[in-house]
Design an enzyme around this catalytic site. Structure first.
Site, PDB file in Angstrom:
ATOM      1  N   THR A  44       0.834  -1.206   0.000  1.00 14.88           N
ATOM      2  CA  THR A  44       0.000   0.000   0.000  1.00 14.88           C
ATOM      3  C   THR A  44       0.873   1.261   0.000  1.00 14.88           C
ATOM      4  OG1 THR A  44      -1.657  -1.193   1.258  1.00 14.88           O
ATOM      5  CG2 THR A  44      -1.836   1.193   1.284  1.00 14.88           C
ATOM      6  N   HIS A  47       2.298   1.777  -3.360  1.00 15.68           N
ATOM      7  CA  HIS A  47       1.309   2.337  -4.294  1.00 15.68           C
ATOM      8  C   HIS A  47       1.140   3.841  -4.075  1.00 15.68           C
ATOM      9  CE1 HIS A  47       0.509  -1.529  -5.801  1.00 15.68           C
ATOM     10  NE2 HIS A  47      -0.261  -1.950  -4.833  1.00 15.68           N
TER      11      HIS A  47
HETATM   12 ZN   LIG Z   1       0.013  -3.242   5.240  1.00 15.94          ZN
END
Ligand SMILES: [Zn+2]
Ligand SMILES: [Zn+2]
Length: 346
Positions: A44, A47
């Site tokens: 995450t 990203h």
């Molecule tokens: Zn995580």
């Protein structure tokens, strides 16, 4: 607490992030402030750093990155009773509202008004971080400090494997990224009989072996379905943990499951995926299970037991330990794929 701290901040939309000085954040009545001892990089964060479509739609700059964290409590809000100054904690990263249907029926982890630490709020790649009391997890003293922040992604792996009820079963782990690698160790600890891993990256294949994989297949070089059937007396695996989110991997994995088996999906496909529902799901009576986050706090208790009783060693998965200043290097490693869990220490 007054003063300044260093933090990795997404200062503006676009690629990258900056290490800058910001104010130490103030806490509300139901929050605690921690002195961060370690964090780890998640997909995450990568990203958000690289600013993909998802990040662009969710992240409001400026924002501090990061959500996997451990630290020492240095300040508590006036309503906080779960934890005191000096406690060594990790954090659940789903921030539930506490009032919706899911929250009131034992499903806080999929709260309808869910906020996520480091996604919807300032994160933890900093000297200090704010944690909601509801998200505090007091670490067992036996947990090695370098494992403490990794309990959060470990929870994803546990929740995925738990869904497969894997004791005595043959299992395919589709994709050995960091959580896939953790899932190999969890499947082993939960008593899976044979663990087959599908992963093209050699670096990660080697870690999968150390985590207990019985057979590792490079799906770009071998016919995965054939190899899995070969490894399972022609039957196919009972359960697949789909960690890759790759549409081809997902489709091939479905063909590797025996009739009556199941698949838990944790990896996010970035687009819509087409599957042969009639032949690969309905006629085979396959159970598909979506997994998001981890149970609050059932999964954390399981993580604690596995680590405390040494049923699971995370050492092979922790491939790099860097300082917060080296976050760009960490993101480069993420890009290369030649890493698993990267720890960042302020
Ligand atoms: Zn995580
Ligand atoms: Zn809720």
């Amino acid at each position: 607490m007054k003063g300044k701290m260093k933090a990795v901040v997404k200062t503006k939309p676009g690629y990258g992030a900056e290490l800058i000085e910001v104010d130490i954040p103030k806490i509300g009545p139901n929050q605690v402030l921690i002195k961060v001892t370690s964090t780890s990089i998640c997909g995450t964060d990568y990203h958000i750093y690289t600013w993909n479509k998802w990040a662009e739609s969710v992240i409001k700059t400026p924002q501090i990155l990061g959500h996997e964290v451990a630290g020492i409590v240095v300040e508590v809000g006036e309503n906080v009773s779960k934890v005191k100054v000096g406690d060594f904690i990790s954090a659940e990263t789903h921030i539930p509202c506490g009032r919706c249907y899911q929250c009131e029926t034992d499903k806080q982890h999929v709260c309808a008004e869910m906020k996520i630490l480091g996604v919807h709020t300032d994160g933890v790649f900093a000297d200090y971080a704010v944690i909601e009391e509801v998200d505090v997890w007091i670490n067992d003293p036996s947990i090695p400090p370098e494992f403490a922040s990794v309990q959060e992604p470990l929870g994803n792996a546990i929740d995925t494997i738990y869904a497969g009820n894997v004791a005595g079963k043959n299992v395919l782990i589709s994709g050995a990224g960091p959580i896939g690698l953790l899932a190999v160790g969890v499947a082993k600890a939960f008593g899976a009989t044979k663990i087959v891993v599908s992963e093209p990256n050699k670096y990660r294949q080697d870690i999968a072996k150390k985590m207990g994989a019985d057979e590792i297949i490079d799906p770009t070089k071998e016919d995965l379905e054939y190899a899995v059937k070969n490894a399972t007396d022609g039957i196919g695996v009972d359960f697949v943990a789909e960690m890759s989110g790759h549409p081809v991997a997902l489709n091939t994995a479905l063909k590797c499951i025996c009739t009556g088996g199941s698949m838990a999906l944790l990896g996010f496909p970035s687009d819509k995926v087409s599957i042969d529902l009639t032949n690969d799901v309905i006629l085979k009576e396959i159970t598909l299970i979506g997994v998001t986050g981890r149970k609050m706090f059932k999964t954390w208790y399981i993580a604690k037991r596995l680590l405390k009783e040494k049923r699971l060693d995370l050492t092979p998965v922790i491939t790099h330990q860097l300082s917060l200043e080296e976050f760009d290097k960490g993101m480069e490693l993420m890009k290369s794929g030649n890493c698993a869990k990267i720890i960042l220490k302020p």
